[in-house]
Motif scaffolding. Structure first.
Motif, PDB file in Angstrom:
ATOM      1  N   SER A 174       0.832  -1.205   0.000  1.00 21.59           N
ATOM      2  CA  SER A 174       0.000   0.000   0.000  1.00 21.59           C
ATOM      3  C   SER A 174       0.864   1.253   0.000  1.00 21.59           C
ATOM      4  O   SER A 174       0.649   2.186  -0.780  1.00 21.59           O
ATOM      5  N   ARG A 189      -5.566  -1.203  -0.508  1.00 19.16           N
ATOM      6  CA  ARG A 189      -6.180  -0.511   0.630  1.00 19.16           C
ATOM      7  C   ARG A 189      -7.582  -1.041   0.918  1.00 19.16           C
ATOM      8  O   ARG A 189      -8.020  -1.051   2.068  1.00 19.16           O
ATOM      9  N   ASP A 201      -8.385   0.059   4.708  1.00 21.40           N
ATOM     10  CA  ASP A 201      -7.795   1.349   5.083  1.00 21.40           C
ATOM     11  C   ASP A 201      -8.689   2.463   4.528  1.00 21.40           C
ATOM     12  O   ASP A 201      -8.533   2.895   3.376  1.00 21.40           O
TER      13      ASP A 201
END
Length: 683
Positions: free
Chosen positions: A160, A190, A195
């Motif tokens: 990421s 992600r 995230d």
């Protein structure tokens, strides 16, 4: 809502307390642990916790102690990890040099224990810091190298970060396709690690990139995805940015209802938040919308407000867009002189923005070989090997005897060299004579070089003026013609602008006149041809040239000249008088008085051009006659100059055995005096 906030506060407090308990627990364990590799590992865990809560000072103290213990234990892994944490801390402190130095040392230690993942981790961190500093080629190389390992290991957290580094680097170097590709990769990773902030950031980046590539439908899709994900409490600034951008995308398709919905909401939202950037984006876009819908007065109000905000916050990109919209606005209303004003500002700013240093565009960047140590590391290793070799031969008897023999041979050679010195004495004397001759030749070359430098300075001065002052006048003329060429104005309207066009042409002509005369004088190609002539005739001729300008500015021009003769080059004196009278007009205001006069003083002609204009300050008087200072100011009606007129005047007066000087008081006026001979010098 209050219950949710209370729950969030409790959750954060719980996490902080849990983290503090873990730090306390690790600190206690560390105190009772023997000084071995286990203590190093425990200390590294504590450093990680301290780094996570951003207690960098305490973390750095433990890093130093841990590195020292790992060094004593010869525990390379501990050295690698502690050095890496030190580099991370320096990175957070924006101490680039110490950060890179420790990253290099850390990578060296990881290479020693063949820890590929550690090497990749360091490379990714170097990539991040280099990309932030604008060293895109180095940053791309390091991040690409790290990605290969992260992908093979399936390390999605690290991927990421690495994908995002590359996406940012490609975006900043205008490689839009690659930037989109890596933003999609970062978005995919992600999503897998859930995230939220990263997902929003990547989605927004993709929308921005599609907008830059003019794929507006795709930009709309991703901007709307971002809006759906935003938290109304924590993402206020981002919402204020997205709303006007989304409205602008709909405006590209002339979907006015949708565009209006988002733009009005964006403007109101940003006004409530006091977000000047968001207000500026929204006002420019709404002004554009109203201009397309022929709501000209409303568009004017919005674009004027946007113009003031853009200047205040120095947003040059938005200011350029605002100039473009003002051109369209005034052309629509038929205010073509105003349109010309905005067009000039648009081209000037566009040129300035194009002159800003752009980042180097690295293409086809290959990953670095992570298994080949950094040149700095290799140099350290070479030094260590040399030191070991040095220590080993000192302890070897045969080597020592060989060294003594070498010393004896060297002594013998030195003795022979001493004996030969007498033979070389005559040769040295001859060489000294040659050196003296060479020095004389060098002095001649140096004198010629100084002359060439002076000529080069003249050339540089000419280029500077041609590229700036002359370009401005010609650019203005071109801008007028562009308006006519693009059918922005009719021929009848263009005729109304002819006086201004003529003024610009006169400025260019006057500038060329001064440039040619000055350059000739500087190249020492002007030779005066003195003759007796009536100075009053020169005054009358030159005063006639400024009659229109004097009338336009409503200046009073008084002629107190009298019939008298001077002995000088008439054409040169005419140039001087024209410059002085033109300057007097330039720096006089409405109602000011200009007086020209001449008289006989001690057998010489004293000429005076006096004005009651703005005057010259004491510190600027010394700059007037020096071309190197390039001193010039704007006239009372924004008349431009080159800073050469008075320099030319001084050169020409002195060529004719005269002198020129000025007396001036700010806001009172100026008097320029010229003293010239009235007869040929006696042989």
């Amino acid at each position: 809502m209050k219950q949710l906030l209370t729950l969030a506060v409790c959750l954060i407090s719980f996490i902080v307390l849990s983290q503090n308990e873990r730090i306390d627990d690790l600190t206690v364990q560390l105190a009772y642990q023997d000084a071995d590799s286990t203590k190093v590992d425990l200390s590294l865990m504590l450093i990680n916790e301290l780094y996570a809560i951003e207690d960098y000072n305490k973390a750095l103290r433990y890093v130093n102690e841990t590195a020292k213990l790992a060094q004593e234990l010869n525990y390379t892994k501990g050295l690698a990890e502690s050095t890496y944490y030190r580099a991370l801390i320096y990175t957070e402190r924006n101490d680039y040099y110490n950060a890179i130095d420790n990253y290099d040392k850390s990578r060296k230690y990881y290479l020693q224990i063949s820890d590929t993942l550690g090497v990749a981790k360091v490379s990714n961190s170097i990539g991040l810091i280099e990309i932030k500093r604008g060293n895109y080629a180095i940053g791309l190389q390091n991040s690409l190298s790290a990605i290969d390992i992260f992908e093979k290991r399936g390390l999605i957290d690290e991927l990421s970060s690495a994908y995002n580094n590359l996406a940012e680097a490609y975006f900043k170097t205008n490689q839009i396709d690659k930037a989109i590709d890596f933003n999609f990769k970062a978005l995919d990773v992600r999503k897998r690690i859930d995230d939220r902030d990263g997902i929003i950031a990547s989605t927004k980046n993709i929308a921005d990139l599609y907008s830059m590539r003019k794929e507006h439908r795709k930009a709309i899709e991703f901007y709307e995805n971002v809006l759906d994900m935003l938290n109304p409490t924590t993402d206020k600034d981002l919402r204020g940015e997205i709303l006007p951008k989304l409205g602008s995308e709909y405006l590209e398709f002339k979907e006015y209802d949708k565009a209006s919905e988002y733009l009005v909401e964006g403007l109101k939202y940003n006004r409530r938040q006091g977000n000047q950037e968001g207000i500026l984006l929204a006002l420019n876009a709404i002004g554009h919308l109203n201009l397309q819908k022929q709501k000209v007065r409303l568009a004017e109000i919005q674009l004027d407000e946007a113009y003031n905000i853009a200047q205040k916050i120095d947003n040059k990109a938005a200011l350029l867009e605002n100039y473009k919209l003002h051109i369209a606005l005034d052309s629509t209303r038929g205010y073509f002189q105003n349109a010309f004003f905005w067009q000039n500002k648009y081209y000037d700013l566009k040129e300035k923005l194009s002159e800003i240093d752009q980042p180097t565009f690295p293409t086809d960047v290959e990953p670095i070989d992570l298994y080949n140590p950094n040149p700095i590391v290799k140099e350290i290793d070479d030094l260590e090997e040399n030191q070991k070799a040095k220590n080993s031969w000192l302890n070897h008897p045969l080597t020592l005897y060989g060294a003594l023999a070498a010393v004896l041979i060297l002594s013998t050679l030195l003795l022979l060299n001493y004996l030969k010195r007498r033979t070389y004495k005559e040769l040295i004397n001859e060489q000294n004579e040659k050196l003296v001759q060479e020095q004389q030749r060098n002095e001649a070359i140096l004198e010629q070089t100084h002359h060439l430098e002076e000529v080069n300075q003249v050339k540089d001065k000419l280029f500077s003026i041609v590229s700036h002052d002359l370009k401005d006048s010609i650019s203005s003329i071109k801008a007028f013609l562009d308006l006519l060429k693009e059918d922005s104005i009719s021929k009848e309207e263009f005729r109304e602008l002819i006086p201004e066009l003529s003024e610009n042409a006169n400025n260019a002509s006057s500038l060329l006149f001064n440039l040619l005369n000055w350059s000739k004088s500087q190249m020492q190609s002007l030779e005066p041809k003195p003759e007796l002539f009536n100075i009053q005739d020169v005054f009358h001729t030159k005063m006639a040239l400024v009659e229109q300008k004097v009338e336009d500015k409503r200046i009073v021009l008084i002629d107190e000249s009298q019939r008298d003769f001077v002995y000088a080059d008439r054409s040169m004196v005419e140039i001087v008088i024209q410059n002085l009278i033109t300057n007097a007009v330039k720096f006089s205001r409405t109602g000011d008085v200009i007086t020209v006069s001449n008289q006989d003083v001690d057998g010489k002609a004293l000429i005076c051009v006096e004005d009651t204009g703005v005057g010259i300050s004491r510190e600027n008087i010394d700059k007037l006659f020096n071309a190197k200072n390039n001193f010039t100011t704007i006239g009372t009606k924004n008349e431009k100059g080159t800073g050469l007129g008075l320099t030319i005047a001084k050169d020409l007066v002195e060529l004719n055995n005269g002198r020129i000087w000025v007396e001036s008081t700010v806001n009172v006026g100026s008097k320029f005096f010229i003293e010239l001979p009235k007869a040929a010098p006696k042989a």
